[in-house]
Design an enzyme around this catalytic site. Structure first.
Site, PDB file in Angstrom:
ATOM      1  N   LYS A   1       0.784  -1.168   0.046  1.00 46.13           N
ATOM      2  CA  LYS A   1       0.124  -0.166  -0.024  1.00 46.13           C
ATOM      3  C   LYS A   1       0.925   1.237  -0.052  1.00 46.13           C
ATOM      4  O   LYS A   1       0.545   2.215  -0.519  1.00 46.13           O
ATOM      5  CB  LYS A   1      -1.005   0.040   1.290  1.00 46.13           C
ATOM      6  CG  LYS A   1      -1.835  -1.286   1.007  1.00 46.13           C
ATOM      7  CD  LYS A   1      -2.839  -1.323   2.157  1.00 46.13           C
ATOM      8  CE  LYS A   1      -3.909  -2.724   1.967  1.00 46.13           C
ATOM      9  NZ  LYS A   1      -4.698  -2.792   3.061  1.00 46.13           N
TER      10      LYS A   1
ATOM     11  N   GLN B   1      -4.584  -1.972   9.639  1.00 50.24           N
ATOM     12  CA  GLN B   1      -4.834  -3.153   8.871  1.00 50.24           C
ATOM     13  C   GLN B   1      -5.283  -4.123   9.727  1.00 50.24           C
ATOM     14  O   GLN B   1      -5.051  -4.127  11.008  1.00 50.24           O
ATOM     15  CB  GLN B   1      -3.095  -3.462   8.500  1.00 50.24           C
ATOM     16  CG  GLN B   1      -3.351  -4.664   7.664  1.00 50.24           C
ATOM     17  CD  GLN B   1      -3.617  -4.621   6.250  1.00 50.24           C
ATOM     18  OE1 GLN B   1      -3.868  -3.349   5.704  1.00 50.24           O
ATOM     19  NE2 GLN B   1      -4.043  -5.677   5.606  1.00 50.24           N
TER      20      GLN B   1
ATOM     21  N   ASP C   1     -10.794   2.961   4.229  1.00 51.42           N
ATOM     22  CA  ASP C   1     -11.225   1.546   4.140  1.00 51.42           C
ATOM     23  C   ASP C   1     -12.934   1.419   4.262  1.00 51.42           C
ATOM     24  O   ASP C   1     -13.397   0.380   3.860  1.00 51.42           O
ATOM     25  CB  ASP C   1     -10.964   0.737   5.311  1.00 51.42           C
ATOM     26  CG  ASP C   1      -9.660  -0.122   5.084  1.00 51.42           C
ATOM     27  OD1 ASP C   1      -9.740  -0.315   3.775  1.00 51.42           O
ATOM     28  OD2 ASP C   1      -9.041  -0.669   6.120  1.00 51.42           O
TER      29      ASP C   1
HETATM   30  N1  GUN Z   1      -7.144  -6.985   5.860  1.00 48.49           N
HETATM   31  C1  GUN Z   1      -7.391  -7.625   4.953  1.00 48.49           C
HETATM   32  N2  GUN Z   1      -7.906  -7.109   3.849  1.00 48.49           N
HETATM   33  C2  GUN Z   1      -7.989  -5.613   4.519  1.00 48.49           C
HETATM   34  C3  GUN Z   1      -8.560  -4.493   4.021  1.00 48.49           C
HETATM   35  O1  GUN Z   1      -8.901  -4.230   2.898  1.00 48.49           O
HETATM   36  N3  GUN Z   1      -8.296  -3.196   4.840  1.00 48.49           N
HETATM   37  C4  GUN Z   1      -7.864  -3.658   5.951  1.00 48.49           C
HETATM   38  N4  GUN Z   1      -7.834  -2.592   6.852  1.00 48.49           N
HETATM   39  N5  GUN Z   1      -7.619  -4.614   6.612  1.00 48.49           N
HETATM   40  C5  GUN Z   1      -7.500  -5.854   5.654  1.00 48.49           C
END
Ligand code: GUN
Length: 284
Positions: free
Chosen positions: A48, A92, A115
């Site tokens: 990311k 995350q 998110d």
């Molecule tokens: N863990 C797995 N996929 C995601 C996501 O799209 N966002 C976040 N914050 N955690 C994740």
């Protein structure tokens, strides 16, 4: 046909990069938070940051101890919430088991929630006035758009009912404009193969390796593999790619399918968040 998420993701990233080049004095920052040292989370968050920086978005990372208390976690999120130099906040997931995800999410202001997971943004999506929506299901929609896949009046089946993917995916496929007829299947669904075989568009997001075989797929269907399982020597999706690709009209590979699109949509959401905060103009 292979639905090439990697390519579409690069197109989105480059589009954002050239948009941002019009605003050289504007520094847009995405903040990420990891609690503990889950190696998969480290990997995802690393990607990311790389993609954000390649698009011209700045990033900041906060690592928190595995044993942090709920109160201290919320305090850390509040610092980012109050920081005018931070425009997007992503924590995350998953969090260590002793922490309450919902209470943590309430500390993220909805306009920084890149998110799309806060109660407010989920509620907006449900009520039909979406703003920031979860990146993974949005990524599937962006692939559908990029490949000009017809959804109106078509049957879509979503396997998995998580708030991260399955539930918002159902809403995005059935909303006005997309207009698919959507079935939500899950671990208690009877005759899953039969239900899936009815799908023109099939999205699987359960994390059950190679669950979806050719017996689940209608000839010509478009198949989107969102599940990720780390096996000893490879990463396996929910879709048994070799058998499904023989019968499907299109299928996303793993890796290189829906994963890069999640990251691309995170960048898209970060730009939208900056716009909501009037850091970027509303029409550019
Ligand atoms: N863990 C797995 N996929 C995601 C996501 O799209 N966002 C976040 N914050 N955690 C994740």
């Amino acid at each position: 046909m292979i639905i090439d998420g990697k390519k579409v993701a690069v197109d989105i990233r480059n589009k954002i990069k050239s948009q941002l080049e019009h605003f050289p004095d504007t520094k847009i920052t995405l903040a990420t938070v990891i609690v503990g040292n889950n190696p998969a989370s480290q990997l995802y968050v690393g990607m990311k940051h790389r993609e954000a920086n390649a698009a011209g978005i700045h990033s900041k990372h906060v690592e928190l101890d595995e044993n942090i208390s709920q109160k201290d976690l919320e305090q850390q999120i509040s610092l980012l919430a109050d920081d005018d130099d931070v425009h997007g906040i992503l924590v995350q997931l998953p969090l260590p088991k002793h922490l309450d995800k919902q209470r943590m999410l309430r500390k993220i202001p909805p306009y920084k929630d890149v998110d799309g997971l806060t109660d407010v943004n989920m509620g907006r999506l449900l009520q039909g006035y979406k703003q920031l929506v979860p990146c993974t299901p949005l990524g599937v929609i962006r692939l559908i758009e990029a490949y000009d896949i017809k959804t109106s009046g078509r049957n879509a089946v979503v396997v998995g009912r998580s708030s991260l993917v399955g539930l918002p995916q159902v809403l995005l496929l059935s909303e006005r404009g997309a207009d698919a007829t959507v079935t939500l299947a899950h671990s208690r669904t009877q005759d899953l193969a039969g239900i899936c075989k009815n799908a023109d568009i099939l999205v699987s997001a359960v994390g059950s390796p190679a669950l979806i075989t050719e017996d689940f797929v209608k000839p010509g269907a478009m198949v989107f593999d969102v599940g990720v399982t780390r096996l000893e020597n490879k990463i396996q999706g929910d879709v048994d790619f070799d058998s499904v690709s023989k019968i499907a009209g299109g299928v996303t590979p793993m890796p290189g399918g829906t994963g890069p699109m999640t990251v691309a949509c995170l960048l898209e959401n970060t730009i939208l968040a900056a716009t909501l905060q009037d850091v970027l103009p509303r029409s550019h």
